[in-house]
Design an enzyme around this catalytic site. Structure first.
Site: not given
Ligand code: NI
Length: 179
Positions: A47, A52, A100-101, A142-143, A146
């Site tokens: 995702g 981000q 998380c990225l 989670h997304e 963000h």
């Molecule tokens: Ni994340």
């Protein structure tokens, strides 16, 4: 199609609330979505949220095929989700490890609603509504966090269960995805 740099924990853009997408079905929107999909694929993520990559818009992409290593895990349909809203179904929560990225190599134990309904729009502006549970519901929560400037450590009740994946290797599954 350019792969964009993913901003990391500490970058101020990650703590800002994002703005609703006002115009659908535009070349600019499709170009941004393609960059997000390319970036997510390049990073092996499941995702990615627009903030981000420094775009302060309420737009997320996610998806994961059935993984034979996790036969019990709910598959996550490949989705472009714009201006999302989440409504929990019931009070049940469950914890799991997240990555998380924007926090490469880190993992944390995060409780999330087990069952949710989510709504939003696709790139053409068509409304969607889905029920989700388990991993699918976790990825969406989670997304969407963000988009409100929230990163997963802010959801953690016990910071002792936060650290580098290599150090946590005894307790964290190596396959824990980032998103
Ligand atoms: Ni994340």
């Amino acid at each position: 199609m350019p792969v964009r740099p993913v901003l990391r924990l500490g970058h101020p853009a990650l703590s800002q609330p994002a703005k609703a997408v006002a115009e659908f079905n535009t070349p600019q929107l499709y170009a941004l979505i393609q960059d997000m999909l390319d970036t997510m694929a390049a990073e092996n993520g499941v995702g990615l949220a627009a903030p981000q990559i420094g775009e302060p818009l309420r737009l997320v992409v996610f998806g994961m095929q059935d993984n034979p290593r996790y036969p019990d895990r709910e598959p996550v349909p490949a989705t472009v989700l714009i201006n999302p809203r989440i409504t929990p179904i019931g009070d049940e929560q469950e914890g799991d490890w997240e990555g998380c990225l924007s926090l490469p190599e880190l993992r944390g134990w995060v409780p999330r609603h087990r069952y949710i309904t989510y709504t939003g729009f696709d790139a053409e502006g068509r409304p969607m509504e889905r029920e989700a549970s388990g991993f699918h519901a976790r990825v969406v929560q989670h997304e969407v966090d963000h988009l409100d400037g929230i990163l997963f450590p802010q959801r953690m009740p016990d910071m002792r269960r936060f650290g580098y994946q290599q150090e946590l290797a005894a307790t964290v599954d190596n396959g824990t995805e980032s998103y």
